[in-house]
Design a protein around this motif. Structure first.
Motif, PDB file in Angstrom:
ATOM      1  N   GLN B 121       0.823  -1.213   0.000  1.00 53.04           N
ATOM      2  CA  GLN B 121       0.000   0.000   0.000  1.00 53.04           C
ATOM      3  C   GLN B 121       0.856   1.263   0.000  1.00 53.04           C
ATOM      4  O   GLN B 121       0.544   2.244  -0.670  1.00 53.04           O
ATOM      5  N   LEU B 122       1.955   1.195   0.778  1.00 48.45           N
ATOM      6  CA  LEU B 122       2.848   2.336   0.916  1.00 48.45           C
ATOM      7  C   LEU B 122       3.322   2.826  -0.457  1.00 48.45           C
ATOM      8  O   LEU B 122       3.432   4.017  -0.697  1.00 48.45           O
ATOM      9  N   TYR B 123       3.603   1.882  -1.356  1.00 48.06           N
ATOM     10  CA  TYR B 123       4.092   2.259  -2.696  1.00 48.06           C
ATOM     11  C   TYR B 123       2.982   2.225  -3.737  1.00 48.06           C
ATOM     12  O   TYR B 123       3.232   2.240  -4.927  1.00 48.06           O
ATOM     13  N   GLU B 124       1.749   2.148  -3.243  1.00 50.14           N
ATOM     14  CA  GLU B 124       0.581   2.140  -4.117  1.00 50.14           C
ATOM     15  C   GLU B 124       0.671   1.039  -5.175  1.00 50.14           C
ATOM     16  O   GLU B 124       0.347   1.239  -6.344  1.00 50.14           O
ATOM     17  N   GLY B 125       1.155  -0.127  -4.708  1.00 51.69           N
ATOM     18  CA  GLY B 125       1.293  -1.255  -5.625  1.00 51.69           C
ATOM     19  C   GLY B 125      -0.064  -1.887  -5.905  1.00 51.69           C
ATOM     20  O   GLY B 125      -0.992  -1.827  -5.087  1.00 51.69           O
ATOM     21  N   GLU B 126      -0.199  -2.462  -7.091  1.00 48.63           N
ATOM     22  CA  GLU B 126      -1.443  -3.157  -7.432  1.00 48.63           C
ATOM     23  C   GLU B 126      -1.146  -4.562  -7.920  1.00 48.63           C
ATOM     24  O   GLU B 126      -0.114  -4.799  -8.540  1.00 48.63           O
ATOM     25  N   VAL B 127      -2.059  -5.442  -7.650  1.00 48.27           N
ATOM     26  CA  VAL B 127      -1.868  -6.835  -8.046  1.00 48.27           C
ATOM     27  C   VAL B 127      -2.287  -6.990  -9.503  1.00 48.27           C
ATOM     28  O   VAL B 127      -3.373  -6.587  -9.892  1.00 48.27           O
ATOM     29  N   ALA B 128      -1.371  -7.558 -10.310  1.00 52.87           N
ATOM     30  CA  ALA B 128      -1.699  -7.768 -11.722  1.00 52.87           C
ATOM     31  C   ALA B 128      -2.367  -9.120 -11.923  1.00 52.87           C
ATOM     32  O   ALA B 128      -3.297  -9.265 -12.705  1.00 52.87           O
ATOM     33  N   GLU B 129      -1.865 -10.109 -11.189  1.00 56.18           N
ATOM     34  CA  GLU B 129      -2.411 -11.472 -11.316  1.00 56.18           C
ATOM     35  C   GLU B 129      -2.484 -12.084  -9.924  1.00 56.18           C
ATOM     36  O   GLU B 129      -1.614 -11.830  -9.090  1.00 56.18           O
ATOM     37  N   GLY B 130      -3.480 -12.918  -9.679  1.00 59.24           N
ATOM     38  CA  GLY B 130      -3.587 -13.607  -8.394  1.00 59.24           C
ATOM     39  C   GLY B 130      -3.947 -12.649  -7.280  1.00 59.24           C
ATOM     40  O   GLY B 130      -4.693 -11.691  -7.483  1.00 59.24           O
ATOM     41  N   LYS B 131      -3.387 -12.885  -6.091  1.00 63.32           N
ATOM     42  CA  LYS B 131      -3.706 -12.020  -4.952  1.00 63.32           C
ATOM     43  C   LYS B 131      -2.478 -11.872  -4.066  1.00 63.32           C
ATOM     44  O   LYS B 131      -1.456 -12.529  -4.271  1.00 63.32           O
ATOM     45  N   LEU B 132      -2.581 -10.993  -3.080  1.00 60.81           N
ATOM     46  CA  LEU B 132      -1.479 -10.808  -2.142  1.00 60.81           C
ATOM     47  C   LEU B 132      -1.336 -12.048  -1.260  1.00 60.81           C
ATOM     48  O   LEU B 132      -2.265 -12.837  -1.116  1.00 60.81           O
ATOM     49  N   GLY B 154       1.368 -20.158  -8.982  1.00 63.21           N
ATOM     50  CA  GLY B 154       1.430 -21.585  -8.685  1.00 63.21           C
ATOM     51  C   GLY B 154       2.834 -22.163  -8.732  1.00 63.21           C
ATOM     52  O   GLY B 154       3.066 -23.270  -8.256  1.00 63.21           O
ATOM     53  N   ASP B 155       3.817 -21.408  -9.295  1.00 61.16           N
ATOM     54  CA  ASP B 155       5.208 -21.887  -9.304  1.00 61.16           C
ATOM     55  C   ASP B 155       5.721 -21.971  -7.865  1.00 61.16           C
ATOM     56  O   ASP B 155       5.311 -21.190  -7.004  1.00 61.16           O
ATOM     57  N   THR B 156       6.616 -22.892  -7.636  1.00 65.82           N
ATOM     58  CA  THR B 156       7.217 -22.996  -6.288  1.00 65.82           C
ATOM     59  C   THR B 156       8.722 -22.886  -6.397  1.00 65.82           C
ATOM     60  O   THR B 156       9.305 -23.190  -7.436  1.00 65.82           O
ATOM     61  N   PHE B 157       9.349 -22.390  -5.311  1.00 66.72           N
ATOM     62  CA  PHE B 157      10.830 -22.312  -5.298  1.00 66.72           C
ATOM     63  C   PHE B 157      11.316 -22.277  -3.858  1.00 66.72           C
ATOM     64  O   PHE B 157      10.565 -21.974  -2.926  1.00 66.72           O
ATOM     65  N   GLU B 171      15.515 -27.922   2.706  1.00 69.37           N
ATOM     66  CA  GLU B 171      14.881 -28.875   3.622  1.00 69.37           C
ATOM     67  C   GLU B 171      13.480 -28.411   4.016  1.00 69.37           C
ATOM     68  O   GLU B 171      12.695 -29.151   4.548  1.00 69.37           O
ATOM     69  N   MET B 172      13.190 -27.103   3.696  1.00 73.87           N
ATOM     70  CA  MET B 172      11.906 -26.539   4.130  1.00 73.87           C
ATOM     71  C   MET B 172      10.854 -26.693   3.027  1.00 73.87           C
ATOM     72  O   MET B 172      11.155 -27.014   1.889  1.00 73.87           O
ATOM     73  N   ASP B 173       9.607 -26.355   3.405  1.00 76.18           N
ATOM     74  CA  ASP B 173       8.562 -26.268   2.394  1.00 76.18           C
ATOM     75  C   ASP B 173       8.949 -25.173   1.406  1.00 76.18           C
ATOM     76  O   ASP B 173       9.539 -24.182   1.796  1.00 76.18           O
ATOM     77  N   PRO B 174       8.586 -25.335   0.146  1.00 81.91           N
ATOM     78  CA  PRO B 174       8.923 -24.290  -0.824  1.00 81.91           C
ATOM     79  C   PRO B 174       7.925 -23.122  -0.751  1.00 81.91           C
ATOM     80  O   PRO B 174       6.820 -23.277  -0.224  1.00 81.91           O
ATOM     81  N   PHE B 175       8.379 -21.955  -1.273  1.00 81.50           N
ATOM     82  CA  PHE B 175       7.459 -20.831  -1.440  1.00 81.50           C
ATOM     83  C   PHE B 175       6.584 -21.104  -2.651  1.00 81.50           C
ATOM     84  O   PHE B 175       7.010 -21.752  -3.607  1.00 81.50           O
ATOM     85  N   ARG B 176       5.351 -20.572  -2.596  1.00 82.95           N
ATOM     86  CA  ARG B 176       4.457 -20.776  -3.716  1.00 82.95           C
ATOM     87  C   ARG B 176       3.948 -19.410  -4.188  1.00 82.95           C
ATOM     88  O   ARG B 176       3.486 -18.599  -3.383  1.00 82.95           O
ATOM     89  N   VAL B 177       4.080 -19.154  -5.486  1.00 79.14           N
ATOM     90  CA  VAL B 177       3.667 -17.841  -6.016  1.00 79.14           C
ATOM     91  C   VAL B 177       2.143 -17.767  -6.075  1.00 79.14           C
ATOM     92  O   VAL B 177       1.501 -18.555  -6.769  1.00 79.14           O
ATOM     93  N   THR B 178       1.561 -16.841  -5.300  1.00 74.46           N
ATOM     94  CA  THR B 178       0.099 -16.691  -5.334  1.00 74.46           C
ATOM     95  C   THR B 178      -0.326 -15.375  -5.970  1.00 74.46           C
ATOM     96  O   THR B 178      -1.498 -15.147  -6.197  1.00 74.46           O
ATOM     97  N   GLY B 179       0.674 -14.488  -6.232  1.00 73.55           N
ATOM     98  CA  GLY B 179       0.298 -13.205  -6.838  1.00 73.55           C
ATOM     99  C   GLY B 179       1.484 -12.555  -7.526  1.00 73.55           C
ATOM    100  O   GLY B 179       2.638 -12.801  -7.171  1.00 73.55           O
ATOM    101  N   ILE B 180       1.182 -11.775  -8.534  1.00 77.08           N
ATOM    102  CA  ILE B 180       2.223 -11.007  -9.248  1.00 77.08           C
ATOM    103  C   ILE B 180       1.777  -9.547  -9.284  1.00 77.08           C
ATOM    104  O   ILE B 180       0.612  -9.254  -9.617  1.00 77.08           O
ATOM    105  N   LEU B 181       2.673  -8.639  -8.924  1.00 74.53           N
ATOM    106  CA  LEU B 181       2.323  -7.220  -8.873  1.00 74.53           C
ATOM    107  C   LEU B 181       2.476  -6.571 -10.242  1.00 74.53           C
ATOM    108  O   LEU B 181       3.283  -7.001 -11.058  1.00 74.53           O
ATOM    109  N   ALA B 182       1.681  -5.511 -10.425  1.00 76.02           N
ATOM    110  CA  ALA B 182       1.853  -4.720 -11.650  1.00 76.02           C
ATOM    111  C   ALA B 182       3.098  -3.845 -11.485  1.00 76.02           C
ATOM    112  O   ALA B 182       3.428  -3.435 -10.375  1.00 76.02           O
ATOM    113  N   SER B 183       3.766  -3.590 -12.585  1.00 74.95           N
ATOM    114  CA  SER B 183       4.970  -2.753 -12.526  1.00 74.95           C
ATOM    115  C   SER B 183       4.566  -1.322 -12.178  1.00 74.95           C
ATOM    116  O   SER B 183       3.620  -0.783 -12.726  1.00 74.95           O
TER     117      SER B 183
END
Lengths: 208, 395
Positions: B121-132, B154-157, B171-183
């Motif tokens: 919010q601080l940088y007035e970012g907006e979600v382009a795909e998915g959600k926060l 849905g990608d994981t890393f 050794e940990m659970d991977p991160f999963r991409v649930t959202g992509i921000l607009a530039s």
């Protein structure tokens, strides 16, 4: 066409050079003879409006040169007087054609390439149209200088020692061309010279 | 055969000295413009990313480092601060809002930030795909990250520890991409966001639940004050009474600009010296060519040219060099900036561009024409004063 009265000049304010009165009709030709230092170049510069005299009058046509403003004199010179110098100088960065186009522009004539071509044709120089002036021989340069003096159809053509750097053959040709072209344009011609080769060619002569 | 064309022909008659003058002029203009461009773009990025943050609180260390790390993500953290102490500050009556940051991991060179959606919010970012991000191990990635790493929903890393590739937390659970921000041209573009719990989970050795809230740590915290009194009271209070360090973005950035300014001034001085040499070169070559051209100048007068005409002829020669030099200089600086932008983007993960033009560059054009004018004025006056009769009598 050219009338001078009581013309004199002085470079240092003390020693005056006085010149005989000149009276030439339109189309007349005259030789102005004199040794170096006799003031003949000074007279030519006065007649050509290259400088103003200390006294007396120079009238060309209906115009008294002394009455013109300096910008008026520039304009008058460009339009009415063609001058040929002992050593021809040109704008070095330009070709023969461009030099003549520049002269047309400065003399407030319309741009006229075919006119330039026909003048060069008469002077036997049309093959050098696009040559740089510095690549021409002395005789060729003098011919282009004549072309430049003619290109704006001046009422008066002044030539300052036009033959002093030329050999006999070129002298003969250049003088013949000058006479012929002056006649063709019905221009008044004054040749300043100390070249005795020319002495007999002209009826009207003034010796300084 | 107009004036401008004749000036051009005259310049072309002596290509070598024209080229030299032109090159020097272009170099001076290009250098000044390049300095302006780099400066403007860096400051622009910095200003955008300051986003009204009043104070950054981090572990004791260099305050500039805290700012560079927490706001711009280009330096390393000074350490961690206890969450409990940070929470204490949030209750201060002058504090309006606070944002926690947990740093320390990255993925293929892009930093992972554990924080709350307030940061977006601080940088007035907006979600382009998915959600926060919502759950632990959910991540939302910035647009540059998604583009460069070709990440999709849905990608994981697995993140790696620190800011270099290598020590993966596999050794940990991977991160999963649930959202992509607009530039949006801010620091958001090159960050990977998740919640604090994810960062803690990755770092807690075995059993994330065993550590109590009292022992939790964060890297730093942004503070926003209700009024200016906050800026007066809190930095001193934090620096004197806690083992945390308060860093004021405004103050630290001013310090940084001041440091950069020294190098910048030196470069500007160099550029100005080049410009002076270039003006001198124009002057000398005009002056030299004038001497060899005095007969043709007199001759143009005989043919009807006014003194003003000759004056303008020479002035135009100076101005042509100035205008061409300016154009070449602009090509050098903007082309150079475009080339440099690849390197700068690689190095700082900020986007730079050669396609940005500044109003100062318009001012530089006026300056360039003036320099051309000044360099040509003395030769032009000499041409103006050509005495036809005297000059022709000499030759």
């Amino acid at each position: 066409m050219i009338i001078t009265k009581n013309l004199y000049h002085s470079y240092d304010g003390k020693n005056n050079i006085e010149f005989p009165d000149i009276h030439l009709e339109k189309g007349e030709k005259m030789l102005l003879l004199g040794q170096s230092g006799s003031g003949k170049t000074t007279l030519l510069h006065l007649l050509g409006g290259l400088m103003k005299s200390k006294g007396g009058e120079v009238n060309i046509g209906q115009t008294n040169l002394a009455k013109l403003t300096s910008s008026g004199l520039d304009k008058f010179r460009g339009e009415n007087i063609g001058i040929i110098f002992q050593k021809p100088h040109f704008v070095q960065s330009l070709t023969v054609l461009e030099n003549l186009l520049l002269t047309q522009k400065l003399g407030s004539s319309k741009k006229n390439v075919s006119e330039i071509k026909s003048i060069l044709e008469k002077l036997n120089m049309s093959h050098k149209l696009n040559a740089k002036t510095k690549n021409l021989s002395q005789g060729e340069q003098q011919r282009v200088a004549i072309a430049r003096a003619l290109v704006n159809h001046p009422a008066v053509i002044l030539a300052d020692e036009p033959t002093s750097a030329l050999d006999d053959k070129n002298t003969e040709e250049v003088i013949a061309l000058l006479e012929q072209q002056a006649s063709e344009y019905n221009a008044t011609l004054i040749i300043v010279t100390h070249d005795t080769r020319l002495k007999e060619r002209f009826e009207k002569r003034i010796e300084l | 055969m107009n004036l401008l064309r004749l000036s051009w022909k005259n310049l072309m008659a002596d290509k070598l000295s024209t080229l030299l003058s032109l090159l020097l002029f272009a170099l001076g203009v290009g250098l000044i413009s390049l300095i302006l461009l780099i400066n403007h773009q860096i400051e622009d990025k910095f200003e955008k990313n300051l986003a009204g943050i009043d104070l950054v609180v981090g572990a004791k260390g260099s305050p500039l480092q805290i700012i560079l790390c927490s706001i711009f993500h280009i330096d390393f953290p000074t350490g961690n601060i206890p969450l409990k102490q940070a929470n204490g500050l949030k209750r201060h009556p002058l504090v309006k809002k606070a944002i926690d940051l947990s740093l320390g991991d990255s993925y293929k060179g892009f930093r992972i930030v554990g924080t709350t959606p307030d940061y977006i919010q601080l940088y007035e970012g907006e979600v382009a795909e998915g959600k926060l991000w919502e759950k632990t191990f959910d991540v939302t990635v910035g647009s540059t990250v998604a583009k460069n790493l070709e990440l999709k929903l849905g990608d994981t890393f697995h993140g790696s520890h620190g800011y270099a590739e290598g020590m993966e937390h596999d050794e940990m659970d991977p991160f999963r991409v649930t959202g992509i921000l607009a530039s949006n041209g801010t620091v958001l573009d090159q960050l990977i966001f998740t919640n604090k719990e994810s960062v803690w989970a990755v770092h807690d050795s075995h059993g994330a639940d065993s550590i109590s809230i009292d022992d939790r740590e964060i890297t730093s915290m942004f503070l926003f004050f209700k009024n200016r009194m906050g800026n007066v009271q809190l930095p001193r209070m934090i620096n004197e009474n806690t083992d945390m360090q308060a860093a004021s973005p405004a103050f630290e950035m001013a310090r940084l600009y001041n440091m950069m300014g020294q190098g910048e001034n030196l470069m500007k001085l160099l550029a100005i010296i080049i410009m002076i040499v270039s003006a001198l070169s124009i002057f000398i070559s005009l002056f030299k060519s004038l001497r060899s051209r005095k007969y043709e100048l007199a001759l143009m007068r005989v043919s009807g040219a006014s003194p003003t005409w000759l004056f303008l002829l020479i002035i135009f020669e100076g101005i042509i060099i100035a205008v061409l030099g300016y154009i070449i200089g602009m090509i050098i600086s903007h082309g150079g900036m475009q080339l440099l932008s690849g390197y700068l983007t690689e190095e700082y993960r900020y986007e730079f561009s050669g396609g940005i033009f500044l109003p100062e560059e318009g001012m530089m054009f006026i300056g360039a024409v003036l320099i051309g004018l000044i360099a040509a004025i003395i030769p032009a006056i000499l041409a103006f004063n050509t005495n036809i009769s005297e000059t022709l009598s000499e030759g």
